[in-house]
Design a protein around this motif. Structure first.
Motif, PDB file in Angstrom:
ATOM      1  N   ARG A 199       0.912  -1.191  -0.140  1.00  0.00           N
ATOM      2  CA  ARG A 199       0.018  -0.120  -0.121  1.00  0.00           C
ATOM      3  C   ARG A 199       0.850   1.323  -0.036  1.00  0.00           C
ATOM      4  NH1 ARG A 199      -5.623  -1.437   1.794  1.00  0.00           N
ATOM      5  NH2 ARG A 199      -5.402  -3.587   2.373  1.00  0.00           N
ATOM      6  N   LEU A 200       0.794   2.132  -1.241  1.00  0.00           N
ATOM      7  CA  LEU A 200       1.631   3.391  -1.028  1.00  0.00           C
ATOM      8  C   LEU A 200       0.733   4.484  -1.310  1.00  0.00           C
ATOM      9  CD1 LEU A 200       3.282   3.598  -4.453  1.00  0.00           C
ATOM     10  CD2 LEU A 200       1.890   1.579  -4.153  1.00  0.00           C
ATOM     11  N   ALA A 201       1.402   5.478  -1.012  1.00  0.00           N
ATOM     12  CA  ALA A 201       0.506   6.824  -1.288  1.00  0.00           C
ATOM     13  C   ALA A 201       1.588   7.708  -1.949  1.00  0.00           C
ATOM     14  CB  ALA A 201       0.420   7.767   0.090  1.00  0.00           C
ATOM     15  N   THR A 202       1.195   8.530  -2.839  1.00  0.00           N
ATOM     16  CA  THR A 202       1.804   9.633  -3.584  1.00  0.00           C
ATOM     17  C   THR A 202       1.369  11.177  -2.839  1.00  0.00           C
ATOM     18  OG1 THR A 202       0.087  10.128  -5.061  1.00  0.00           O
ATOM     19  CG2 THR A 202       1.950   8.464  -5.566  1.00  0.00           C
ATOM     20  N   ALA A 203       2.621  11.977  -2.910  1.00  0.00           N
ATOM     21  CA  ALA A 203       2.377  13.557  -2.496  1.00  0.00           C
ATOM     22  C   ALA A 203       3.185  14.380  -3.393  1.00  0.00           C
ATOM     23  CB  ALA A 203       2.600  13.465  -1.242  1.00  0.00           C
ATOM     24  N   GLY A 204       2.612  15.422  -3.696  1.00  0.00           N
ATOM     25  CA  GLY A 204       3.647  16.330  -4.431  1.00  0.00           C
ATOM     26  C   GLY A 204       2.795  17.780  -4.621  1.00  0.00           C
ATOM     27  N   SER A 205       3.615  18.692  -5.012  1.00  0.00           N
ATOM     28  CA  SER A 205       2.898  20.126  -5.139  1.00  0.00           C
ATOM     29  C   SER A 205       2.360  20.069  -6.643  1.00  0.00           C
ATOM     30  CB  SER A 205       3.917  21.239  -5.056  1.00  0.00           C
ATOM     31  OG  SER A 205       4.940  21.263  -4.049  1.00  0.00           O
ATOM     32  N   VAL A 206       1.477  21.287  -6.612  1.00  0.00           N
ATOM     33  CA  VAL A 206       0.716  21.290  -7.912  1.00  0.00           C
ATOM     34  C   VAL A 206       1.807  21.448  -8.975  1.00  0.00           C
ATOM     35  CG1 VAL A 206      -0.822  22.863  -8.772  1.00  0.00           C
ATOM     36  CG2 VAL A 206      -0.645  23.193  -6.618  1.00  0.00           C
ATOM     37  N   ASP A 207       1.586  20.923  -9.971  1.00  0.00           N
ATOM     38  CA  ASP A 207       2.418  20.910 -11.299  1.00  0.00           C
ATOM     39  C   ASP A 207       3.485  20.205 -11.113  1.00  0.00           C
ATOM     40  OD1 ASP A 207       0.370  22.409 -12.561  1.00  0.00           O
ATOM     41  OD2 ASP A 207       1.435  24.287 -11.920  1.00  0.00           O
ATOM     42  N   ASP A 208       3.669  19.241 -10.099  1.00  0.00           N
ATOM     43  CA  ASP A 208       4.935  18.360 -10.290  1.00  0.00           C
ATOM     44  C   ASP A 208       4.619  17.235 -11.235  1.00  0.00           C
ATOM     45  OD1 ASP A 208       6.186  19.966  -8.302  1.00  0.00           O
ATOM     46  OD2 ASP A 208       5.666  18.824  -6.647  1.00  0.00           O
ATOM     47  N   GLY A 209       3.527  17.070 -11.804  1.00  0.00           N
ATOM     48  CA  GLY A 209       3.607  15.921 -12.598  1.00  0.00           C
ATOM     49  C   GLY A 209       3.228  14.815 -11.960  1.00  0.00           C
ATOM     50  N   LYS A 210       2.407  14.807 -10.825  1.00  0.00           N
ATOM     51  CA  LYS A 210       2.029  13.493 -10.210  1.00  0.00           C
ATOM     52  C   LYS A 210       0.878  12.655 -10.906  1.00  0.00           C
ATOM     53  CE  LYS A 210       0.109  14.129  -6.003  1.00  0.00           C
ATOM     54  NZ  LYS A 210      -1.138  13.733  -6.442  1.00  0.00           N
ATOM     55  N   SER A 211      -0.004  13.513 -11.415  1.00  0.00           N
ATOM     56  CA  SER A 211      -1.019  12.583 -11.958  1.00  0.00           C
ATOM     57  C   SER A 211      -0.501  11.903 -13.292  1.00  0.00           C
ATOM     58  CB  SER A 211      -2.298  13.403 -12.577  1.00  0.00           C
ATOM     59  OG  SER A 211      -2.906  14.036 -11.374  1.00  0.00           O
ATOM     60  N   THR A 212       0.674  12.395 -13.959  1.00  0.00           N
ATOM     61  CA  THR A 212       1.352  12.014 -15.274  1.00  0.00           C
ATOM     62  C   THR A 212       1.949  10.838 -14.636  1.00  0.00           C
ATOM     63  OG1 THR A 212       1.278  14.204 -16.064  1.00  0.00           O
ATOM     64  CG2 THR A 212       2.562  12.660 -16.970  1.00  0.00           C
ATOM     65  N   LEU A 213       2.660  10.960 -13.586  1.00  0.00           N
ATOM     66  CA  LEU A 213       3.244   9.674 -12.872  1.00  0.00           C
ATOM     67  C   LEU A 213       2.494   8.713 -12.673  1.00  0.00           C
ATOM     68  CD1 LEU A 213       6.204   8.606 -12.042  1.00  0.00           C
ATOM     69  CD2 LEU A 213       5.714   9.402  -9.640  1.00  0.00           C
ATOM     70  N   VAL A 214       1.447   8.899 -11.939  1.00  0.00           N
ATOM     71  CA  VAL A 214       0.501   7.859 -11.564  1.00  0.00           C
ATOM     72  C   VAL A 214       0.171   7.103 -12.815  1.00  0.00           C
ATOM     73  CG1 VAL A 214      -1.404   6.913 -10.640  1.00  0.00           C
ATOM     74  CG2 VAL A 214       0.099   8.769  -9.407  1.00  0.00           C
ATOM     75  N   GLY A 215      -0.336   8.099 -13.948  1.00  0.00           N
ATOM     76  CA  GLY A 215      -0.953   7.502 -15.046  1.00  0.00           C
ATOM     77  C   GLY A 215       0.113   6.892 -15.771  1.00  0.00           C
ATOM     78  N   ARG A 216       1.384   7.005 -15.779  1.00  0.00           N
ATOM     79  CA  ARG A 216       2.575   6.354 -16.405  1.00  0.00           C
ATOM     80  C   ARG A 216       2.764   4.955 -15.686  1.00  0.00           C
ATOM     81  NH1 ARG A 216       5.296   5.795 -20.626  1.00  0.00           N
ATOM     82  NH2 ARG A 216       5.351   8.007 -21.047  1.00  0.00           N
ATOM     83  N   LEU A 217       2.563   4.939 -14.223  1.00  0.00           N
ATOM     84  CA  LEU A 217       2.747   3.555 -13.727  1.00  0.00           C
ATOM     85  C   LEU A 217       1.519   2.571 -14.203  1.00  0.00           C
ATOM     86  CD1 LEU A 217       3.589   4.642  -9.805  1.00  0.00           C
ATOM     87  CD2 LEU A 217       4.947   2.953 -11.222  1.00  0.00           C
ATOM     88  N   LEU A 218       0.472   3.182 -14.438  1.00  0.00           N
ATOM     89  CA  LEU A 218      -0.836   2.184 -14.689  1.00  0.00           C
ATOM     90  C   LEU A 218      -0.580   1.905 -16.099  1.00  0.00           C
ATOM     91  CD1 LEU A 218      -3.866   4.562 -13.324  1.00  0.00           C
ATOM     92  CD2 LEU A 218      -2.545   2.512 -12.178  1.00  0.00           C
TER      93      LEU A 218
END
Lengths: 428, 306
Positions: free
Chosen positions: A6-25
Motif C-alpha cells: 500500500r503506497l501513497a503519493t504526494a507532491g505540489s501542484v504541477d509536479d506531474g503527479k497525475s502523469t506519474l501515476v498515469g505512467r505507472l498504470l
C-alpha cells in the motif's frame, strides 16, 4: 515477502503527479483499451499531440474541467511480484487532510519534486506529515529530469538536500531513496533510461516491487479489538460464543494467556476460528474469531491483549491531532473518540502546542486548531480505555475524533507525544 | 521457486488480505448499524459479497436481509440462481419491482426501453420504507474513474445522494458510520478488489455463479458495438441481424443494455486467463449505460445510483 504494497503519493501542484501515476498504470498495462481510447479522444479534443496520461487518473468532471485533483483516489496495478494499492493524494487544497488519509494506511510514500525547482517548502511539509503518521519508507521522485538535460549534479544536490531533511525527521539512510524520473517520457519509471547512465539504482517500479515492507507487527504484543460477538444459538451450535475481530498487532495461538480490557479479566485463548477451520496461529491483519476458556461477559469495544504485555488503561492522555474539519477546535470542546471498536465521549482539555508547518517549528499554547493544522492536545475521556503509544502500535494508538452533533470526522488522532518525531525542528 | 509459483503465491497472499479487510467491514457494520441490508442481484459481485458475509459471521447466520431492485429485464438463469441461494442459506429477500413503480405512475418507461436508470427511485423508496441505515453494495474502485474516489463507508443524504464534498476522510481501518435520521451509508467491502482479484477468489473458494458468466451458445444481435440478446425488454430492430454465437457475460445488469462478449471461457480458470489477457474494462466492454457520456457514472452516483 508480502505481496501487497500500500503506497501513497504526494507532491505540489504541477509536479506531474497525475502523469506519474498515469505512467505507472500505463507501463504496468493496468490501463485497458477503452480507457486509453477515452484518454486519446479527450487529449485530441484539448488540442494535445500526445495522449495526456494524467487524464487516466483525474476522476471527477469538476476536476477534469479545472485540470486539478480534489480528493484522494485509489488506483490498482499489479506485476507478477506484487499487487499495489496506491492512494493518490492531491497536492494543493487540503493537502494535510488528503496526505494524512493516504498516509494512514501507506507502507511507503512517493514524494514528487520538479527537478527544476528541487525541494520546496511543501516537500518538507509533506515529509513531516508522513513522518508524523509513521510511514516507514519514502521515495523522492525527482521528476522532469528531461527538462534539466538529465544533469547528474543537479539531481545529486536535490537528493542530498532531501536526505538531510528526511534524516532530521528520523528516517534512516536505508529507508529513503531518490530516483531521477520523467513521468512524461517514462525515464526510470518502469524502464531504465539510457538518458541517465550515471544513475545505477532501481527504477521506481523495481523499487516498489522489491522494497521490504515494514515488518508486520508480528513481533509486537497481541492486540485484538472485539468487533462483534458471534452467538449462533442454532441447534448445531447452541453454546458457541466467539469474539470476532481483526488482529491489530501481534499473533495469537490457542493456549495464549490474555487479558480482556478495560476491566482486566484474565483468561486463556481456547480456539482461533475462521469459516475455513481452526488456526494454529493467526497474525496481524487477519480477521478471525477468538474463543476463550472462561465464560466472561465481553462485548463489542473490549480489547483482548497479551497478558504479559498489556496496554495502558487510562481516561487521560496526550495525543497529536491532524485537524481535518473547517470547524475550528478550541480547548474545552466536547467530541467523540472512536478507538478500535469503541466510541467514547471526550473533552479536549488543553491545546498544548501546534506544529507550524510553514516554519517547521513548534508553537506553544495556540488559541485554536484550524483546518489542516496539526496540534498536540490533552484529552480526557468519559471512561477508561486501553491505548498504546502510536509509535509502538499504530493500530491501537490511532483514533478518530468525531463531531457528536453531526457525526463528521474532525480529526485523525495519534496517541502519545508525537511531535518528537518531527525531529530537530524545534531548534530552528 | 519459479516466477509462476512466486506469482501464484503473491496472488494468494493478496486475496487473504482482501478477504480479511472485507470481513472486518461486514462485522463493523453489524456492530454499528441497526438495519443493514445487502444489495443482491445474483450477479457475481453481489454473490461474492454474500459469500464474504457468510464467512464473516460463521457459524451464525448472516444477520442482514438481502435487497434486489428488479428491473423486470432479467436473465432467467440469474433469477433462478438468486432464488436458489436465498433458499440454501435461509436468507430473507426483499424485492423492489421497477414494474410496480411504472404501473402506479411513479416512474415512466424511457423511450429507449432501458431500465437501469429507473432503479434509483425504487431503491431509495425501499431504503426509506424499511428504514435501512447501511446498504452493502459490490462496487469496486477499479471499475470506473468516479468510483476511484468512493469511500468504503459512503454517506448518502436524505435524498440518497452522494455529495463528493461531504465524504469523510477514511483513516487506518477506522470507519465512521454516524449519520443523521433519514440518511444512510452505502458500504463497499470490495472497494480494493480488482476484476482479476474477484475471479481469482471465486476460483479459490469455489463460489457458484449463474451459468451466463461462462461460455454458452446464444442468439445475439449487434447494437452500439455490443452483442445484445432478445428478451422481455425487446429484440433486434430492423436491419439488426440475429446470429448464434458462443458468448458469456462479464457483468449482469438490465438485459436491455448488458452486452455479451464473444468467449469460449467455460470454466473459472478459462475466465481468469481471459480477464488477464483482456484489453477492455468490464464496464467499457459490456455496459451501454456507462457509455452515455464521459461523466455518466459521476452523474448517476450523485443521483443516488449504486
Amino acid at each position: 515477502m508480502s505481496s501487497l504494497l500500500r503506497l501513497a503519493t504526494a507532491g505540489s501542484v504541477d509536479d506531474g503527479k497525475s502523469t506519474l501515476v498515469g505512467r505507472l498504470l500505463y507501463d504496468t498495462k493496468s490501463v485497458l483499451a477503452d480507457q486509453l481510447d477515452a484518454v486519446q479522444r479527450a487529449s485530441v479534443d484539448r488540442g494535445l499531440s500526445t495522449p495526456d496520461l494524467s487524464l487516466l487518473v483525474d476522476g471527477l468532471r469538476s476536476e477534469r474541467e479545472q485540470g486539478i485533483t480534489i480528493d484522494v483516489a485509489y488506483r490498482y496495478f499489479a506485476t507478477p511480484k506484487r499487487s499495489f494499492v496506491l492512494a493518490d493524494t492531491p497536492g494543493h487544497v487540503q493537502y494535510t487532510r488528503n496526505t494524512v488519509t493516504g498516509a494512514s494506511t501507506a507502507q511507503l510514500a512517493v514524494l514528487l519534486v520538479d527537478a527544476r525547482k528541487g525541494v520546496v517548502e511543501q516537500t518538507r511539509r509533506h515529509a513531516a506529515v508522513l513522518a508524523l503518521l509513521g510511514v516507514p519508507r519514502l521515495v523522492l521522485a525527482v521528476n522532469k529530469v528531461d527538462l534539466i538535460g538529465y544533469d547528474e549534479a543537479a539531481f545529486t544536490v536535490i537528493a542530498k538536500e532531501f536526505a538531510a531533511h528526511a534524516a532530521s525527521l528520523g528516517y534512516s539512510e536505508g529507508s529513503v531513496l531518490a530516483i531521477p524520473v520523467s513521468a512524461l517520457v517514462g525515464d526510470n519509471v518502469a524502464t531504465r533510461s539510457d538518458n541517465t547512465p550515471w544513475y545505477t539504482g532501481p527504477t521506481l517500479l523495481e523499487h516498489l516491487e522489491n522494497v521490504p515492507v515494514a515488518p508486520d507487527p508480528h513481533e509486537a504484543p497481541f492486540r485484538f479489538p472485539v468487533q462483534y460477538v458471534i452467538r449462533p444459538r442454532t441447534p448445531e451450535y447452541p453454546d458457541y460464543r466467539g469474539y470476532a475481530g481483526q488482529i491489530a498487532a501481534g499473533t495469537v495461538r490457542p493456549g495464549d494467556e490474555v487479558v480482556v480490557l478495560p476491566r482486566g479479566l484474565r483468561t486463556t485463548v481456547e480456539r482461533v476460528d475462521t469459516a475455513d477451520g481452526q488456526l494454529e496461529e493467526a497474525g496481524a491483519g487477519s480477521s478471525v474469531t477468538v474463543l476463550l476458556a472462561d465464560d466472561l461477559d465481553i462485548a463489542r469495544g473490549d480489547l483482548i491483549a497479551s497478558a504479559a504485555d498489556r496496554p495502558e488503561v487510562t481516561d487521560e492522555f496526550t495525543a497529536a491531532l491532524c485537524w481535518l474539519s473547517t470547524k475550528s477546535l478550541q480547548a474545552g470542546a466536547r467530541v467523540l473518540v472512536k478507538h478500535g471498536a469503541r466510541t467514547v465521549q471526550a473533552m479536549v482539555e488543553e491545546l498544548n502546542s501546534r506544529f507550524d508547518e510553514q516554519a517547521l517549528s513548534i508553537v506553544d499554547g495556540p488559541d485554536s486548531l484550524e483546518l489542516n493544522e496539526i496540534g498536540s492536545v490533552k484529552l480526557r475521556l468519559s471512561e477508561e480505555i486501553p491505548v498504546d503509544d502510536y509509535a509502538t502500535s499504530a493500530r491501537t494508538g490511532a483514533f478518530l475524533v468525531i463531531d457528536p452533533k453531526d457525526g463528521d470526522t474532525l480529526a485523525a488522532g495519534l496517541v502519545g507525544e508525537r511531535f518528537s518525531a518531527l525531529g530537530g525542528s524545534e531548534q530552528e | 521457486m519459479t516466477t509462476l509459483e512466486a506469482a501464484t503465491d503473491a496472488a494468494r497472499d493478496n486475496l487473504i488480505a482482501l478477504e480479511s479487510e472485507a470481513i472486518h467491514i461486514f462485522r463493523e457494520v453489524a456492530g454499528e448499524f441497526d438495519r443493514p441490508v445487502i444489495l443482491f442481484s445474483g450477479g457475481k459481485d453481489s454473490t461474492l459479497l454474500l459469500h464474504l458475509a457468510i464467512k464473516a459471521f460463521w457459524p451464525a447466520p448472516v444477520p442482514f436481509p438481502l435487497l434486489h431492485v428488479d428491473t423486470g429485464h432479467n436473465f432467467e438463469e440469474v433469477i433462478d440462481f438468486r432464488d436458489r441461494v436465498v433458499e440454501k442459506y435461509g436468507l430473507r429477500l426483499v424485492v423492489a419491482h421497477v414494474q410496480d413503480w411504472i404501473d402506479d405512475g411513479r416512474l415512466v418507461e424511457r423511450p429507449d426501453g432501458t431500465r437501469n436508470p429507473l432503479q434509483t427511485q425504487p431503491l431509495l423508496d425501499t431504503i426509506t420504507e424499511h428504514k435501512f441505515d447501511a446498504v452493502f453494495g459490490g462496487g469496486r474502485r477499479d471499475e470506473e474513474r468516479a468510483r476511484a474516489k468512493e469511500r468504503i463507508f459512503s454517506l448518502r443524504n436524505a435524498f440518497g445522494q452522494w455529495e463528493p464534498r461531504r465524504q469523510r476522510p477514511e483513516l487506518w481501518n477506522l470507519y465512521n458510520g454516524r449519520h443523521r435520521p433519514g440518511e444512510h451509508v452505502r458500504v463497499f467491502p470490495l472497494s480494493n478488489w480488482t476484476e482479476a482479484d474477484v475471479w481469482n477468489y471465486i476460483a479459490r473458494e469455489g463460489v457458484d455463479l449463474p451459468s451466463i458468466y461462462y461460455a454458452h451458445k446464444r442468439k445475439v444481435y449487434r447494437r452500439d458495438g455490443m452483442w445484445l440478446t432478445e428478451g422481455p425488454w425487446g429484440g433486434p430492430r430492423e436491419g439488426e441481424k440475429v446470429e448464434e454465437l458462443t458468448v458469456r457475460y462479464r457483468t449482469v445488469g438490465d438485459g436491455s443494455c448488458t452486452g455479451a462478449v464473444e468467449s469460449t471461457a467455460s470454466t473459472v480458470e478459462d475466465v481468469i486467463a481471459e480477464v488477464q489477457a483482456s484489453r477492455l474494462t468490464e464496464r467499457g466492454a459490456t455496459r451501454a449505460d456507462d457509455r452515455l457520456s464521459e461523466a455518466a457514472m459521476e452523474d448517476r452516483k450523485r443521483e443516488g445510483y449504486f
